[in-house]
Structures are given as C-alpha cells and as structure tokens.
Design an enzyme around this catalytic site. Structure first.
Site, PDB file in Angstrom:
ATOM      1  N   LYS A 113       0.861  -1.187   0.000  1.00  0.00           N
ATOM      2  CA  LYS A 113       0.000   0.000   0.000  1.00  0.00           C
ATOM      3  C   LYS A 113       0.889   1.225   0.000  1.00  0.00           C
ATOM      4  O   LYS A 113       2.022   1.183   0.478  1.00  0.00           O
ATOM      5  CB  LYS A 113      -0.882   0.018   1.253  1.00  0.00           C
ATOM      6  CG  LYS A 113      -2.101   0.904   1.136  1.00  0.00           C
ATOM      7  CD  LYS A 113      -3.197   0.144   0.418  1.00  0.00           C
ATOM      8  CE  LYS A 113      -4.533   0.819   0.488  1.00  0.00           C
ATOM      9  NZ  LYS A 113      -5.608  -0.164   0.269  1.00  0.00           N
ATOM     10  N   THR A 197     -15.230  -2.654  -6.876  1.00  0.00           N
ATOM     11  CA  THR A 197     -15.228  -2.787  -5.413  1.00  0.00           C
ATOM     12  C   THR A 197     -16.658  -2.765  -4.887  1.00  0.00           C
ATOM     13  O   THR A 197     -17.057  -3.609  -4.077  1.00  0.00           O
ATOM     14  CB  THR A 197     -14.365  -1.701  -4.752  1.00  0.00           C
ATOM     15  OG1 THR A 197     -13.126  -1.601  -5.454  1.00  0.00           O
ATOM     16  CG2 THR A 197     -14.079  -2.031  -3.301  1.00  0.00           C
ATOM     17  N   SER A 356      -8.491  -5.518 -10.586  1.00  0.00           N
ATOM     18  CA  SER A 356      -7.121  -5.039 -10.824  1.00  0.00           C
ATOM     19  C   SER A 356      -6.253  -6.179 -11.355  1.00  0.00           C
ATOM     20  O   SER A 356      -5.436  -5.992 -12.261  1.00  0.00           O
ATOM     21  CB  SER A 356      -6.493  -4.509  -9.525  1.00  0.00           C
ATOM     22  OG  SER A 356      -6.847  -3.179  -9.293  1.00  0.00           O
TER      23      SER A 356
HETATM   24  N1  GLU Z   1      -7.341   0.113  -2.902  1.00  0.00           N
HETATM   25  C1  GLU Z   1      -8.126  -1.049  -3.167  1.00  0.00           C
HETATM   26  C2  GLU Z   1      -8.172  -1.956  -1.964  1.00  0.00           C
HETATM   27  O1  GLU Z   1      -8.033  -1.520  -0.849  1.00  0.00           O
HETATM   28  C3  GLU Z   1      -7.695  -1.766  -4.447  1.00  0.00           C
HETATM   29  C4  GLU Z   1      -6.277  -2.212  -4.503  1.00  0.00           C
HETATM   30  C5  GLU Z   1      -5.854  -2.696  -5.878  1.00  0.00           C
HETATM   31  O2  GLU Z   1      -6.664  -2.720  -6.786  1.00  0.00           O
HETATM   32  O3  GLU Z   1      -4.677  -3.037  -6.000  1.00  0.00           O
HETATM   33  O4  GLU Z   1      -8.423  -3.125  -2.061  1.00  0.00           O
END
Ligand code: GLU
Length: 423
Positions: A113, A197, A356
């Site tokens: 992250k 999501t 993704s």
């Molecule tokens: N930020 C999103 C999460 O917390 C997606 C992360 C991604 O697609 O790599 O799952």
C-alpha cells in the site's frame, strides 16, 4: 504491544487492529504458526520526501510512503491513498490487509500500500500532477509490473494512475501499462474496474444475507461513505430490491425510512459534491447515523469507525465492511457479543483488487475482455472465496474475520514455508 521500533500502535489504531487480528488467527494455523511473526512485520517500508513548486512559486514538501508487507505469494499489490491523516502506521496496516485480502481470494500477489500525507482538495490539478509524478519517481526503485503494482484508493483515481503509469514508463524508457491498475480504458485499463469494489460489496453481501436468511427485497441498508465503493454498492442493493435508508458522507448524513431514489441521489452528488442538500431525504446529525435501524450496515469510508461505543448502539444484523479496517478490536468484540455478524473487509471489498488482477493479466497479454466476462469471473471468484470462508467459520465456530484470516494466512505461510528462508 509495540512489535517494531518505528511505530507506536495502540489497541484500536490501524496497526494495533491488524496485530490483534493476527493474534486471533494464530491458534488456527497449526504447525504454520511457527512462521506467524512474518505477518507481524512488513517486509519493506519506504518513506519519501516529495518536494514540489506550488502554483504561487513557494516550495512545498509532502511525506509519501510505500509499504510492501509481503511478497511471498507474488508481487506487491495495493492502492495509493491521498489523505491529510495518512501515516506510516496506517499504510503498514493497509498493506498488511492487502496481503490477507489477496490471499483470501487467492490472487497471485503479496500485499502493499502507499500513501501521501496531503489534502488533495487544497491542491490545483497541476500541483496534484507534480506530487503524483515525483512520488512515483521516488518509489520507482521498488515498484514495477513484476515487483509491486499500485492502484487507486481513497482520493486517488484513473487520472492519477495515468500520471503514475506515464512517469514510470518515462523513467524506464518503455511503456509499462502493467505498473499500475485502475487506469483509464485507453491506457490499458479494464472494463468494470471502477465499479468492481462496490459490485463486490454487493455480491458478497448478498451471499451473506442468503445464509443469514435476510431477504433482499425490502432490506434496510445504511451506507457510510458515498465514494467509489459506497455509491456503487448502494446502487446495486437498491436495484435488487433493497431500501437505502441512511447515507453519510463528508458533507453530512441523510435518512429516509422509505428508501431513497439512487438515480436522484447520484445526480445530486455529481452536482453538489456530497449528499448534503438532497431533497429526497431528511438531514440528520452525523452521530445519529449509528442509531438508524437497518438490516445491513456498510461502512465504506475510513478505518476505526465502529468503536465499542458505536457497536453498542448499532441496530443492524450484518456489518458489511466496504472500507479497510472500519471496525476496531473493541468494536468487533461488542458486535460478536451482540450477535451482529461482520463480513470482513478482506473479502467484502476484495472485488476491486480482483478486477485489478484482471487488468494486469489483460495488460500482459494485450488482449482485453468484455465487461460481461469480467463481471462473471469476478462474481465467481468472490462467491467461491466467500463459500470457503463461511465453511471455515462454521467448522471452527469462529468469526468470519478470523475464518478469512485462517484461509488467507494459511496460504501465505504455506508459501513462506515452501520457499524457505534465504540464504
Ligand atoms: N485500494 C483497493 C483496496 O483496498 C484496491 C487495490 C488494488 O486494486 O490493487 O483493495
């Protein structure tokens, strides 16, 4: 409690929350528990200074991070967050939750992250672009299509991914579409990624409701956060017969016992920037959001929202975690005592990273799928993963969170053991 010298977590802070989740899963790891300390330490954490020249000629500095919690099962994967409250500790927790999430749905990734400590609303587009490009350059030493693949998270979007992809590509001298996901479609983005999501929150929520005998028709849904996750989930619940009875975002809280019209609310938010001022509902105080009677409550904003005190007041049957880490350990304990089921973030919001993964695969093969193919595959993965987690929860009589962690951490630590320690 602190396990590392460079952060000072408290029991209910993000890293403290994650550590207590690892404590809870440890008894279910069998012989693999020998490796559990691996999960309590990020593999790598990079802190970068991001200086930019502001539109008024002054020089501003921002603090940026990229944490790779685990690279055991594959490259790092996880979003980048722009928020004034971002800290190293928070990014560590978010990266660790990505490790668990990716393993829970069996994507071939570790967990990572990133974040920049800034308020994007105070920057012009030009300034935002400069911050994004400099940040990408600074973390360029550890990201890459095979190393670690960023994506959108709170306050970041396709435009920011486009700048990241361009900056990385310019630095390496070749167009590298696979370095980030959540890109605009013309740059190798995937159909279905923006809604993924929220779609996943709905699909997983529907599976949980079925098992708990909560009918979808007329189900009362309360949503905190009306961004990319909350708004899409709310729209899908409403389209399937549920009633959205409360919505809270940065602008305020609105309630309507009869359910709100989602098309009207989305049109209002597109124009006004928030739910405040919506004519199709009554306005309420922010704290009263937690007292609204619902069947499903979806926290889809930030961490640490469901504290012990709020958990005590909730009048719902099911908490569906659209956000990462919205429930504190103390809140979780109260919900368990009260018999309120929690579908944890690591499965409830895994739809985003799943698409993704599809985007990354499509970029590598330079062959793109239809939106239908994407949604069918997404639903299959989430339904299958949820089924496995539900069975683990029934088998060991443990919470869905500990069950999800059992499935995921077993995968991570099996890989850890098979790989062995280097050197
Ligand atoms: N930020 C999103 C999460 O917390 C997606 C992360 C991604 O697609 O790599 O799952």
């Amino acid at each position: 409690m602190p396990n590392l010298s460079f952060v000072s977590p408290t029991r209910n802070s993000p890293w403290g929350t994650y550590l207590s989740q690892i404590d809870a899963v440890e008894p279910y790891l069998g012989k693999l528990a020998r490796w559990v300390e691996t999960l309590r330490r990020p593999k790598r954490a990079l802190i970068v200074d991001i200086p930019i020249e502001m539109d008024n000629g002054t020089i501003a500095h921002f603090e940026g991070y990229r944490v790779q919690h685990s690279l055991t099962r594959g490259p790092g994967k996880g979003g980048v967050r722009y928020h004034p409250d971002v800290t190293l500790e928070e990014v560590m927790a978010l990266s660790a939750w990505m490790t668990v999430k990716n393993a829970a749905v069996n994507l071939p990734y570790g967990g990572a992250k990133g974040g920049i400590r800034l308020d994007p609303k105070t920057l012009s587009m030009k300034e935002l672009e400069k911050v994004t490009r400099r940040y990408t350059s600074e973390i360029g030493i550890i990201i890459g299509p095979q190393q670690d693949i960023p994506a959108p998270d709170v306050n970041t979007n396709g435009q920011i991914m486009a700048w990241m992809m361009d900056t990385y590509s310019m630095n390496v001298g070749a167009t590298a579409t696979g370095v980030v996901t959540g890109k605009p479609i013309p740059l190798g983005g995937s159909l279905g990624r923006v809604a993924a999501t929220g779609r996943g929150v709905f699909v997983v929520g529907r599976e949980a409701m079925r098992r708990l005998n909560v009918p979808m028709e007329g189900a009362r849904i309360a949503v905190q956060g009306f961004g990319n996750v909350g708004s899409v989930a709310a729209k899908m619940f409403a389209a399937n017969g549920a009633k959205i009875v409360a919505v809270q975002d940065h602008s305020g809280t609105i309630v309507n016992d009869k359910g709100m019209d989602m098309a009207d609310l989305l049109a209002h938010v597109a124009q006004a920037g928030g739910v405040a001022g919506f004519k199709g509902a009554d306005h309420a105080s922010n704290e009263s959001f937690w007292d609204v009677k619902s069947d499903v409550l979806i926290p889809a904003a930030l961490e640490g929202q469901i504290t012990a005190e709020r958990a005590q007041r909730l009048q719902t049957r099911l908490v569906l975690e659209g956000a990462n880490g919205p429930t504190t350990p103390d809140g979780d304990a109260v919900l368990a005592d009260r018999g309120i089921v929690v579908v944890p973030d690591v499965i409830a919001n895994a739809g985003g990273v799943t698409v993704s993964y599809f985007e990354w695969v499509q970029d590598f093969s330079s062959f793109f799928w239809t939106e239908d193919e994407i949604n069918v595959r997404l639903d299959q993965i989430l339904i299958g993963a949820f089924k496995g987690i539900w069975e683990t929860h029934e088998k060991h009589r443990i919470s869905l969170r500990t069950a999800a962690f059992t499935v995921a951490c077993t995968r991570v630590l099996e890989a850890r053991e098979e790989r062995g320690l280097y050197p």
